[in-house]
Design an enzyme around this catalytic site. Sequence first.
Site, PDB file in Angstrom:
ATOM      1  N   GLY A   1      26.184  12.878  39.288  1.00 19.15           N
ATOM      2  CA  GLY A   1      26.302  13.729  38.157  1.00 19.15           C
ATOM      3  C   GLY A   1      27.610  13.601  37.640  1.00 19.15           C
TER       4      GLY A   1
ATOM      5  N   CYS B   1      26.156   9.486  45.182  1.00 17.83           N
ATOM      6  CA  CYS B   1      27.328   9.719  44.156  1.00 17.83           C
ATOM      7  C   CYS B   1      28.058  11.082  43.978  1.00 17.83           C
ATOM      8  CB  CYS B   1      27.010   8.985  43.013  1.00 17.83           C
ATOM      9  SG  CYS B   1      28.381   8.856  41.840  1.00 17.83           S
ATOM     10  N   TYR B   2      27.620  12.041  43.108  1.00 18.71           N
ATOM     11  CA  TYR B   2      28.170  13.111  43.191  1.00 18.71           C
ATOM     12  C   TYR B   2      27.632  14.029  44.538  1.00 18.71           C
ATOM     13  CZ  TYR B   2      29.620  17.901  41.384  1.00 18.71           C
ATOM     14  OH  TYR B   2      30.093  19.217  41.297  1.00 18.71           O
TER      15      TYR B   2
ATOM     16  N   HIS C   1      24.862   3.547  43.755  1.00 18.50           N
ATOM     17  CA  HIS C   1      23.323   4.196  43.272  1.00 18.50           C
ATOM     18  C   HIS C   1      22.337   3.201  43.832  1.00 18.50           C
ATOM     19  CE1 HIS C   1      24.747   7.359  40.430  1.00 18.50           C
ATOM     20  NE2 HIS C   1      25.733   6.381  40.487  1.00 18.50           N
TER      21      HIS C   1
ATOM     22  N   SER D   1      -8.293  10.008  23.672  1.00 22.72           N
ATOM     23  CA  SER D   1      -7.653   9.045  22.576  1.00 22.72           C
ATOM     24  C   SER D   1      -8.130   7.540  22.652  1.00 22.72           C
ATOM     25  CB  SER D   1      -6.272   9.234  22.879  1.00 22.72           C
ATOM     26  OG  SER D   1      -5.798   8.891  23.880  1.00 22.72           O
TER      27      SER D   1
ATOM     28  N   GLY E   1      -6.675   6.065  25.250  1.00 24.65           N
ATOM     29  CA  GLY E   1      -5.490   5.475  26.000  1.00 24.65           C
ATOM     30  C   GLY E   1      -5.721   5.916  27.501  1.00 24.65           C
ATOM     31  N   VAL E   2      -4.786   5.432  28.385  1.00 21.02           N
ATOM     32  CA  VAL E   2      -5.062   5.418  29.816  1.00 21.02           C
ATOM     33  C   VAL E   2      -4.866   6.900  30.190  1.00 21.02           C
ATOM     34  CG1 VAL E   2      -2.510   4.793  30.165  1.00 21.02           C
ATOM     35  CG2 VAL E   2      -4.327   4.788  32.025  1.00 21.02           C
ATOM     36  N   ASP E   3      -4.021   7.762  29.790  1.00 17.46           N
ATOM     37  CA  ASP E   3      -3.710   9.069  30.081  1.00 17.46           C
ATOM     38  C   ASP E   3      -4.915  10.254  30.079  1.00 17.46           C
ATOM     39  OD1 ASP E   3      -1.210   8.053  30.480  1.00 17.46           O
ATOM     40  OD2 ASP E   3      -0.434   9.081  29.007  1.00 17.46           O
ATOM     41  N   SER E   4      -5.491  10.045  28.913  1.00 17.34           N
ATOM     42  CA  SER E   4      -6.840  10.934  28.450  1.00 17.34           C
ATOM     43  C   SER E   4      -7.752  10.520  29.452  1.00 17.34           C
ATOM     44  CB  SER E   4      -7.014  11.207  26.995  1.00 17.34           C
ATOM     45  OG  SER E   4      -7.161  10.248  26.401  1.00 17.34           O
TER      46      SER E   4
ATOM     47  N   LYS F   1       3.791   7.220  35.177  1.00 17.71           N
ATOM     48  CA  LYS F   1       2.772   6.315  34.459  1.00 17.71           C
ATOM     49  C   LYS F   1       2.096   5.518  35.403  1.00 17.71           C
ATOM     50  CE  LYS F   1       1.017   5.233  30.307  1.00 17.71           C
ATOM     51  NZ  LYS F   1       0.702   6.192  29.126  1.00 17.71           N
TER      52      LYS F   1
END
Length: 551
Positions: free
Chosen positions: A93, A120-121, A207, A261, A263-266, A407
């Site tokens: 942060g 880190c923080y 990190h 749609s 697309g992959v998500d729907s 995704k």
Amino acid sequence: MQTILDNQAISDQGEQRFAPTDEPPADQHSALSTQHSALQRETVVILDYGSQYTQLIARRVREQRVYCELVEHDAPAAQVMALHPSAFILSGGPNSVYEPGAPQLPAYVLASGVPVLGICYGLQLLTAALGGTVEPHLRQYGPATIEIEQAADCPLFAGMPVTTNVWMSHGDSITAPPPGWRVIASSAGKPTAIASPDGKYVAIQFHPEVVHTPLGSEIIRNFLYNIAGLHATWTPTALIEQAISQIRDMVGGSRVLCALSGGVDSAVVAALVHQAVGEQLTCVFVDNGLLRLGEAEQVEETFQRALGLNLITAHAADRFLARLVGVIDPEEKRKRIGAEFIRVFEETLAEAGDFEFLAQGTLYPDVIESAHPERKSAARIKTHHNVGGLPADMKFKLVEPLRYLFKDEVRAVGEALGLPADLVHRQPFPGPGLAVRVLGEVNRPALDTLRLADAIVREEVLASGIEATVWQYFAVLTPLQSVGVMGDGRTYANMVAVRAVSSQDGMTADWARLPHDLLARISNRIVNEVAGVNRVVYDITSKPPATIEWE
Ligand code: XMP
């Protein structure tokens, strides 16, 4: 810093096959859009202190097939503990721990008795909270080398070489670890990684979540498996079983609507909901005439014929094209397409009857971004229109089974559900479709020309086997005409631009260095096979300053 995010390789790890079963899974839960992770036997809670890399920590944990959730550092204790954390990770942060008002380590973290990794923080918080010292303004940015203390024999670094490269990005440093803690690695003679006497708490200054720490994933895996004793249980199969159980619980005997749609998500949402409640699901697909070659047919083939879903297709190409006559301004195109979509959708719905639930493909990054609106890009460059985007005043209860997924996890679930690979790995496609890739006025002949050119780009990129390294690849039809020669004749025809970009999230992008012989094949085929095109150019502009789409 953006380059680091851009370079993150997303590993796609969902190879397990899901065997559908008539038996409801053992786990039961009630509300999908509320905290659902209590179901998970093992959940890592990542407390977010505002680092630009926090989302990457979550991805790295998920890549190890361990479930995790990101939670604000000041979230109410009850909300966090309701997740039944098996371990905590404290993110980096921008603050300095001794600053007035600096975010603190909530008491429940240590009180819970579970293992903690501070990054880190997060390291500075643990150090300050447990009696070590943090020195402000001992900055370190960029690559660094760390020396692992072999004698400390800390499982966090198991299997790693003594010296390794890491990425640092911090303004403060620790000068003394808390009493009793061991230094397990140092950088330039200063402590850079520490562990509590019992080894349950570990903290690192660098990190591990960014690709510039090449062994970062090993470190995260070591923490999860060796220190926290967690298991790789977050698999596509587990995930599907859980989603199906939750959908059944939530929906009961009611009807569910899902807008497809292409697309992959729907697609994954529809397949999941269908597995859960079968006939109670109805999908609506608006064919707006602005899709790519074969796309509408594939949606119908997959969902209606192969999966046997109730699918209503609204064949609305004429309506959309009528709304686009004479429109040249890209924003005006987007507005008209968005408005027409809603009209067609509502009319189709009026005939389909009543639905209590709407299934949507909201993903975890959307959820995280809406919790951190300040992280969203402020300037509106384009009015993004999602073809699945529905009127705000529709009164549905939402089913969002992808709400906690990234995704790559959605793709893994899609594969496990048996959706076709080219649907699951489909590149992003803008809501307004080919309308924003036909520059100038959109009409049927222009769309037909573009569809053929675009199909060639897609075919050739796929045939070259490099599609996984490219974020998007497509053709744009320009209204520019130029002189050419074909056979013995002069031609005066349109120019097609080929665009291919690499990107992490579409927010920034670089033009893809496609092999020259691939570009040559694409160009050759387009001028030979697509009537009305005699010149092909390749777009070598990154985003910014350009955008990915041309309109
Ligand atoms: P730009 O052109 O803004 O695109 O650099 C960034 C990413 O977003 C996609 N895109 C859209 N997606 N509705 C969408 O759902 C839209 O209106 C839209 N416009 C652009 C684009 O394909 C790229 O992946």
